[in-house]
Motif scaffolding. Sequence first.
Motif, PDB file in Angstrom:
ATOM      1  N   PRO A 122       0.655  -0.822   0.486  1.00  0.00           N
ATOM      2  CA  PRO A 122       0.187   0.363   0.201  1.00  0.00           C
ATOM      3  C   PRO A 122       1.017   1.071   0.098  1.00  0.00           C
ATOM      4  CG  PRO A 122      -1.118  -1.638   1.671  1.00  0.00           C
ATOM      5  CD  PRO A 122       0.363  -2.238   1.014  1.00  0.00           C
ATOM      6  N   ASP A 123       1.851   1.317   0.607  1.00  0.00           N
ATOM      7  CA  ASP A 123       2.898   2.697   0.539  1.00  0.00           C
ATOM      8  C   ASP A 123       4.132   2.721  -0.564  1.00  0.00           C
ATOM      9  OD1 ASP A 123       4.547   0.222   1.402  1.00  0.00           O
ATOM     10  OD2 ASP A 123       5.742   1.416   2.197  1.00  0.00           O
ATOM     11  N   GLY A 124       3.383   1.522  -1.725  1.00  0.00           N
ATOM     12  CA  GLY A 124       4.597   1.557  -3.540  1.00  0.00           C
ATOM     13  C   GLY A 124       5.315   1.230  -2.546  1.00  0.00           C
ATOM     14  N   THR A 125       5.660   0.641  -2.395  1.00  0.00           N
ATOM     15  CA  THR A 125       6.977  -0.137  -2.087  1.00  0.00           C
ATOM     16  C   THR A 125       7.169  -2.143  -2.696  1.00  0.00           C
ATOM     17  OG1 THR A 125       7.536   0.065  -0.358  1.00  0.00           O
ATOM     18  CG2 THR A 125       8.823  -1.904  -1.017  1.00  0.00           C
ATOM     19  N   PRO A 126       7.583  -2.086  -3.829  1.00  0.00           N
ATOM     20  CA  PRO A 126       7.424  -3.458  -4.784  1.00  0.00           C
ATOM     21  C   PRO A 126       8.379  -4.445  -3.909  1.00  0.00           C
ATOM     22  CG  PRO A 126       9.766  -1.917  -5.812  1.00  0.00           C
ATOM     23  CD  PRO A 126       8.944  -1.296  -4.263  1.00  0.00           C
ATOM     24  N   TYR A 127       7.672  -5.683  -4.286  1.00  0.00           N
ATOM     25  CA  TYR A 127       7.963  -6.981  -3.852  1.00  0.00           C
ATOM     26  C   TYR A 127       7.756  -7.722  -4.496  1.00  0.00           C
ATOM     27  CZ  TYR A 127       3.860  -8.131  -2.233  1.00  0.00           C
ATOM     28  OH  TYR A 127       1.934  -8.606  -1.813  1.00  0.00           O
ATOM     29  N   TYR A 128       8.369  -9.341  -5.207  1.00  0.00           N
ATOM     30  CA  TYR A 128       8.402  -9.847  -6.537  1.00  0.00           C
ATOM     31  C   TYR A 128       6.898 -10.932  -5.680  1.00  0.00           C
ATOM     32  CZ  TYR A 128      12.054  -7.760  -8.891  1.00  0.00           C
ATOM     33  OH  TYR A 128      12.695  -6.347  -9.254  1.00  0.00           O
ATOM     34  N   ALA A 129       6.679 -11.446  -6.532  1.00  0.00           N
ATOM     35  CA  ALA A 129       5.867 -12.141  -6.480  1.00  0.00           C
ATOM     36  C   ALA A 129       6.000 -13.561  -6.697  1.00  0.00           C
ATOM     37  CB  ALA A 129       4.407 -12.233  -7.149  1.00  0.00           C
ATOM     38  N   ALA A 130       6.791 -13.425  -7.234  1.00  0.00           N
ATOM     39  CA  ALA A 130       8.111 -15.110  -7.347  1.00  0.00           C
ATOM     40  C   ALA A 130       8.748 -15.061  -7.003  1.00  0.00           C
ATOM     41  CB  ALA A 130       7.920 -15.561  -9.230  1.00  0.00           C
ATOM     42  N   PRO A 131       9.406 -16.513  -6.429  1.00  0.00           N
ATOM     43  CA  PRO A 131      10.705 -16.252  -5.519  1.00  0.00           C
ATOM     44  C   PRO A 131      12.038 -16.423  -6.462  1.00  0.00           C
ATOM     45  CG  PRO A 131       9.742 -18.025  -6.023  1.00  0.00           C
ATOM     46  CD  PRO A 131       8.736 -17.114  -6.581  1.00  0.00           C
ATOM     47  N   PRO A 132      13.033 -15.697  -6.003  1.00  0.00           N
ATOM     48  CA  PRO A 132      13.786 -15.778  -6.738  1.00  0.00           C
ATOM     49  C   PRO A 132      14.299 -17.122  -7.219  1.00  0.00           C
ATOM     50  CG  PRO A 132      14.684 -14.861  -4.024  1.00  0.00           C
ATOM     51  CD  PRO A 132      13.006 -15.131  -4.402  1.00  0.00           C
ATOM     52  N   THR A 133      15.522 -16.975  -8.183  1.00  0.00           N
ATOM     53  CA  THR A 133      15.874 -18.181  -8.859  1.00  0.00           C
ATOM     54  C   THR A 133      17.519 -17.844  -8.763  1.00  0.00           C
ATOM     55  OG1 THR A 133      16.794 -17.099 -10.631  1.00  0.00           O
ATOM     56  CG2 THR A 133      14.058 -17.868 -10.906  1.00  0.00           C
ATOM     57  N   THR A 134      17.473 -17.415  -7.751  1.00  0.00           N
ATOM     58  CA  THR A 134      19.521 -17.800  -7.712  1.00  0.00           C
ATOM     59  C   THR A 134      19.315 -18.337  -6.382  1.00  0.00           C
ATOM     60  OG1 THR A 134      18.942 -15.860  -6.436  1.00  0.00           O
ATOM     61  CG2 THR A 134      20.286 -15.262  -8.516  1.00  0.00           C
ATOM     62  N   ALA A 135      20.273 -19.031  -6.431  1.00  0.00           N
ATOM     63  CA  ALA A 135      20.466 -19.816  -5.226  1.00  0.00           C
ATOM     64  C   ALA A 135      20.502 -18.921  -3.601  1.00  0.00           C
ATOM     65  CB  ALA A 135      21.610 -20.623  -5.500  1.00  0.00           C
ATOM     66  N   PRO A 136      20.376 -19.741  -2.618  1.00  0.00           N
ATOM     67  CA  PRO A 136      20.508 -18.484  -1.137  1.00  0.00           C
ATOM     68  C   PRO A 136      22.227 -18.813  -0.519  1.00  0.00           C
ATOM     69  CG  PRO A 136      19.635 -20.897  -0.552  1.00  0.00           C
ATOM     70  CD  PRO A 136      19.700 -21.446  -2.220  1.00  0.00           C
ATOM     71  N   LEU A 137      22.575 -17.839  -0.643  1.00  0.00           N
ATOM     72  CA  LEU A 137      23.736 -17.214   0.171  1.00  0.00           C
ATOM     73  C   LEU A 137      24.698 -18.064   0.950  1.00  0.00           C
ATOM     74  CD1 LEU A 137      24.022 -14.024   0.521  1.00  0.00           C
ATOM     75  CD2 LEU A 137      24.770 -14.924  -1.586  1.00  0.00           C
ATOM     76  N   ALA A 138      26.028 -19.000   0.495  1.00  0.00           N
ATOM     77  CA  ALA A 138      25.736 -20.414   1.442  1.00  0.00           C
ATOM     78  C   ALA A 138      27.784 -19.279   1.762  1.00  0.00           C
ATOM     79  CB  ALA A 138      26.298 -21.630   0.331  1.00  0.00           C
ATOM     80  N   LEU A 139      28.516 -19.802   3.530  1.00  0.00           N
ATOM     81  CA  LEU A 139      29.177 -19.612   3.906  1.00  0.00           C
ATOM     82  C   LEU A 139      30.413 -20.025   3.492  1.00  0.00           C
ATOM     83  CD1 LEU A 139      28.216 -19.138   7.598  1.00  0.00           C
ATOM     84  CD2 LEU A 139      28.228 -17.191   6.374  1.00  0.00           C
ATOM     85  N   TYR A 140      31.376 -19.299   3.192  1.00  0.00           N
ATOM     86  CA  TYR A 140      32.462 -20.365   2.462  1.00  0.00           C
ATOM     87  C   TYR A 140      33.408 -20.840   3.849  1.00  0.00           C
ATOM     88  CZ  TYR A 140      37.471 -20.140   0.795  1.00  0.00           C
ATOM     89  OH  TYR A 140      39.187 -20.443   0.664  1.00  0.00           O
TER      90      TYR A 140
END
Length: 136
Positions: A17-35
């Motif tokens: 409602p305040d105009g901030t966009p968010y994606y309806a589909a989850p991101p296609t990249t893999a989650p970050l992993a610790l080195y």
Amino acid sequence: MNHTPYTQPVVPVLHTPDGTPYYAAPPTTAPLALYQPLTTLPAQHQPATPATYLPAQTDAPGRDVWPARLLAGGIGLGAAGVGLGFLLQTLAAATTGLGLLAAVLALAWLLKNGNSSGGRRGGAVNVQVNVSNRNR
């Protein structure tokens, strides 16, 4: 071969409602992993095979590199034209040289065998005239 230009996939974007966009589909990249650094080295290092360095085969069509193909064709045609130019220039120089040599040899033959008096023999002619008058 894909002849259509690359387009970004369409991802539905929703807005709060305040105009901030968010994606309806989850991101296609893999989650970050610790080195996590490798603490011990392997005992024996096996040499890598050439297949290790090959790029991964994907089902997605790659970009058509038509500018590179046009450039390579243009460079090839230019090099062929330069080579053909050198060949024709060498051929012209060789035929000119042969023509000049033939002209010099023909002139030498004419100077040796030709004469300007019109007769077959050249040089001085000995003439002996005997005149006798019997009626005298």
